[in-house]
Write a protein that holds these residues in place. Sequence first.
Motif, PDB file in Angstrom:
ATOM      1  N   ILE A   1      11.283   0.699  -0.321  1.00  0.00           N
ATOM      2  CA  ILE A   1      10.690   1.250  -1.532  1.00  0.00           C
ATOM      3  C   ILE A   1      11.596   2.343  -2.054  1.00  0.00           C
ATOM      4  O   ILE A   1      11.946   3.280  -1.326  1.00  0.00           O
ATOM      5  CB  ILE A   1       9.283   1.810  -1.268  1.00  0.00           C
ATOM      6  CG1 ILE A   1       8.340   0.684  -0.835  1.00  0.00           C
ATOM      7  CG2 ILE A   1       8.730   2.521  -2.511  1.00  0.00           C
ATOM      8  CD1 ILE A   1       7.005   1.166  -0.348  1.00  0.00           C
ATOM      9  N   TRP A   2      12.018   2.192  -3.298  1.00  0.00           N
ATOM     10  CA  TRP A   2      12.781   3.249  -3.951  1.00  0.00           C
ATOM     11  C   TRP A   2      11.814   4.143  -4.703  1.00  0.00           C
ATOM     12  O   TRP A   2      10.995   3.659  -5.504  1.00  0.00           O
ATOM     13  CB  TRP A   2      13.803   2.666  -4.923  1.00  0.00           C
ATOM     14  CG  TRP A   2      14.983   2.048  -4.255  1.00  0.00           C
ATOM     15  CD1 TRP A   2      16.096   2.680  -3.772  1.00  0.00           C
ATOM     16  CD2 TRP A   2      15.179   0.656  -3.979  1.00  0.00           C
ATOM     17  NE1 TRP A   2      16.963   1.771  -3.218  1.00  0.00           N
ATOM     18  CE2 TRP A   2      16.421   0.527  -3.326  1.00  0.00           C
ATOM     19  CE3 TRP A   2      14.427  -0.497  -4.220  1.00  0.00           C
ATOM     20  CZ2 TRP A   2      16.924  -0.709  -2.930  1.00  0.00           C
ATOM     21  CZ3 TRP A   2      14.916  -1.723  -3.818  1.00  0.00           C
ATOM     22  CH2 TRP A   2      16.155  -1.822  -3.181  1.00  0.00           C
ATOM     23  N   ILE A   3      11.901   5.434  -4.458  1.00  0.00           N
ATOM     24  CA  ILE A   3      11.125   6.434  -5.186  1.00  0.00           C
ATOM     25  C   ILE A   3      12.118   7.208  -6.048  1.00  0.00           C
ATOM     26  O   ILE A   3      12.927   7.988  -5.540  1.00  0.00           O
ATOM     27  CB  ILE A   3      10.386   7.391  -4.229  1.00  0.00           C
ATOM     28  CG1 ILE A   3       9.482   6.596  -3.269  1.00  0.00           C
ATOM     29  CG2 ILE A   3       9.591   8.413  -5.022  1.00  0.00           C
ATOM     30  CD1 ILE A   3       8.311   5.920  -3.933  1.00  0.00           C
ATOM     31  N   ALA A   4      12.067   6.957  -7.343  1.00  0.00           N
ATOM     32  CA  ALA A   4      13.015   7.562  -8.285  1.00  0.00           C
ATOM     33  C   ALA A   4      12.269   8.552  -9.163  1.00  0.00           C
ATOM     34  O   ALA A   4      11.336   8.179  -9.875  1.00  0.00           O
ATOM     35  CB  ALA A   4      13.673   6.479  -9.128  1.00  0.00           C
ATOM     36  N   THR A   5      12.668   9.806  -9.116  1.00  0.00           N
ATOM     37  CA  THR A   5      11.974  10.867  -9.844  1.00  0.00           C
ATOM     38  C   THR A   5      12.731  11.225 -11.108  1.00  0.00           C
ATOM     39  O   THR A   5      13.953  11.406 -11.096  1.00  0.00           O
ATOM     40  CB  THR A   5      11.825  12.116  -8.957  1.00  0.00           C
ATOM     41  OG1 THR A   5      11.140  11.748  -7.747  1.00  0.00           O
ATOM     42  CG2 THR A   5      11.013  13.186  -9.667  1.00  0.00           C
TER      43      THR A   5
ATOM     44  N   GLU B   1       0.833  -1.203   0.000  1.00  0.00           N
ATOM     45  CA  GLU B   1       0.000   0.000   0.000  1.00  0.00           C
ATOM     46  C   GLU B   1       0.868   1.254   0.000  1.00  0.00           C
ATOM     47  O   GLU B   1       0.562   2.243  -0.680  1.00  0.00           O
ATOM     48  CB  GLU B   1      -0.928  -0.017   1.217  1.00  0.00           C
ATOM     49  CG  GLU B   1      -1.990  -1.107   1.133  1.00  0.00           C
ATOM     50  CD  GLU B   1      -2.690  -1.342   2.454  1.00  0.00           C
ATOM     51  OE1 GLU B   1      -2.254  -0.760   3.475  1.00  0.00           O
ATOM     52  OE2 GLU B   1      -3.668  -2.116   2.479  1.00  0.00           O
ATOM     53  N   ALA B   2       1.975   1.212   0.742  1.00  0.00           N
ATOM     54  CA  ALA B   2       2.884   2.357   0.785  1.00  0.00           C
ATOM     55  C   ALA B   2       3.501   2.622  -0.583  1.00  0.00           C
ATOM     56  O   ALA B   2       3.762   3.777  -0.946  1.00  0.00           O
ATOM     57  CB  ALA B   2       3.982   2.121   1.823  1.00  0.00           C
ATOM     58  N   LEU B   3       3.739   1.565  -1.363  1.00  0.00           N
ATOM     59  CA  LEU B   3       4.276   1.732  -2.708  1.00  0.00           C
ATOM     60  C   LEU B   3       3.386   2.660  -3.524  1.00  0.00           C
ATOM     61  O   LEU B   3       3.870   3.568  -4.208  1.00  0.00           O
ATOM     62  CB  LEU B   3       4.372   0.360  -3.379  1.00  0.00           C
ATOM     63  CG  LEU B   3       4.832   0.326  -4.838  1.00  0.00           C
ATOM     64  CD1 LEU B   3       6.277   0.772  -4.963  1.00  0.00           C
ATOM     65  CD2 LEU B   3       4.652  -1.082  -5.417  1.00  0.00           C
ATOM     66  N   ALA B   4       2.077   2.449  -3.430  1.00  0.00           N
ATOM     67  CA  ALA B   4       1.141   3.314  -4.156  1.00  0.00           C
ATOM     68  C   ALA B   4       1.018   4.685  -3.515  1.00  0.00           C
ATOM     69  O   ALA B   4       1.039   5.710  -4.204  1.00  0.00           O
ATOM     70  CB  ALA B   4      -0.231   2.641  -4.219  1.00  0.00           C
TER      71      ALA B   4
ATOM     72  N   VAL C   1      13.026   4.520   0.975  1.00  0.00           N
ATOM     73  CA  VAL C   1      12.108   4.603   2.106  1.00  0.00           C
ATOM     74  C   VAL C   1      11.922   3.211   2.704  1.00  0.00           C
ATOM     75  O   VAL C   1      11.603   2.260   1.984  1.00  0.00           O
ATOM     76  CB  VAL C   1      10.737   5.163   1.676  1.00  0.00           C
ATOM     77  CG1 VAL C   1       9.822   5.324   2.888  1.00  0.00           C
ATOM     78  CG2 VAL C   1      10.908   6.493   0.946  1.00  0.00           C
ATOM     79  N   LYS C   2      12.115   3.092   4.009  1.00  0.00           N
ATOM     80  CA  LYS C   2      11.877   1.824   4.693  1.00  0.00           C
ATOM     81  C   LYS C   2      10.480   1.840   5.301  1.00  0.00           C
ATOM     82  O   LYS C   2      10.101   2.797   5.978  1.00  0.00           O
ATOM     83  CB  LYS C   2      12.930   1.595   5.779  1.00  0.00           C
ATOM     84  CG  LYS C   2      14.333   1.352   5.227  1.00  0.00           C
ATOM     85  CD  LYS C   2      15.318   1.077   6.342  1.00  0.00           C
ATOM     86  CE  LYS C   2      16.672   0.651   5.788  1.00  0.00           C
ATOM     87  NZ  LYS C   2      17.302   1.703   4.986  1.00  0.00           N
TER      88      LYS C   2
ATOM     89  N   ALA D   1      -4.798   0.800  -3.108  1.00  0.00           N
ATOM     90  CA  ALA D   1      -4.266   2.017  -2.491  1.00  0.00           C
ATOM     91  C   ALA D   1      -4.144   3.131  -3.520  1.00  0.00           C
ATOM     92  O   ALA D   1      -4.419   4.300  -3.225  1.00  0.00           O
ATOM     93  CB  ALA D   1      -2.918   1.733  -1.840  1.00  0.00           C
ATOM     94  N   ALA D   2      -3.742   2.791  -4.747  1.00  0.00           N
ATOM     95  CA  ALA D   2      -3.637   3.808  -5.801  1.00  0.00           C
ATOM     96  C   ALA D   2      -5.013   4.372  -6.146  1.00  0.00           C
ATOM     97  O   ALA D   2      -5.170   5.586  -6.329  1.00  0.00           O
ATOM     98  CB  ALA D   2      -2.977   3.205  -7.036  1.00  0.00           C
ATOM     99  N   LEU D   3      -6.011   3.517  -6.233  1.00  0.00           N
ATOM    100  CA  LEU D   3      -7.369   3.983  -6.526  1.00  0.00           C
ATOM    101  C   LEU D   3      -7.859   4.949  -5.456  1.00  0.00           C
ATOM    102  O   LEU D   3      -8.552   5.933  -5.752  1.00  0.00           O
ATOM    103  CB  LEU D   3      -8.321   2.790  -6.641  1.00  0.00           C
ATOM    104  CG  LEU D   3      -8.169   1.938  -7.902  1.00  0.00           C
ATOM    105  CD1 LEU D   3      -8.968   0.640  -7.771  1.00  0.00           C
ATOM    106  CD2 LEU D   3      -8.611   2.717  -9.138  1.00  0.00           C
TER     107      LEU D   3
END
Length: 233
Positions: free
Chosen positions: A217-221, A47-50, A203-204, A78-80
């Motif tokens: 979770i890697w958040i790559a912009t 859920e955190a991924l979304a 992010v852990k 979670a995305a919805l």
Amino acid sequence: MIPWVQLDTAKTPDGDHELRLKQRGTEFSIMLGSNELMNSRLSGSEEALARLSCQRIAGRPQAKILIGGLGMGFTLRAALAELGANAGIVVAELVPAVVAWAHGPMAAVFGGCLDDPRVTVREQDVGQIIRSEASAWDAILLDVDNGPEGIVHEANDALYSIAGLISARAALKPSGVLAVWSQGPDSGFARRLKQAGFAVEEVKVRANGKRGARHVIWIATNGPRPAATGAKL
């Protein structure tokens, strides 16, 4: 204690391994050999991924999201919840049986999210979609293995290589987000993300609320692309 019951099996795309769907009461598990790939009680990090991804593209009209891996639908749901009525979500799932399980024995887990008009499911390799659609996505969310290595499908390794990450960056719109779920840290992958031109956050998150294993979770912009000079990334 209620015993586990095996409901179904499915071959992985390479044909060399077997996925097993198991149930114990209202709990479901998808196994690959002795590895549990997902469990219906543990949804926090999916859920955190979304949530983390959608927060970074908040306010964009008609946001387009690509999710690699249907799993048990936690990332999709979670995305919805985060996205507006005009958003569109494509879920790429390479194993047809996983889609069938979502409509069948695990329908209660999915809670009708596959019927949402914003959702399209493609029984297709997410890598093929990434490579074929340039500047198409506001966010690409990958949860197709236990981390940046091809456990379920060896061809998934290509998603996490420098070439694969450059393809993902090309598939994103400006300031788009590539988010990757992993069971644990991988310093080499974080380095490859940066080499591919992404700004990277690591992010852990807990597997289940404040409890359970810590996942990454890697958040790559995707920042502005450099002007064409003939040089390659």
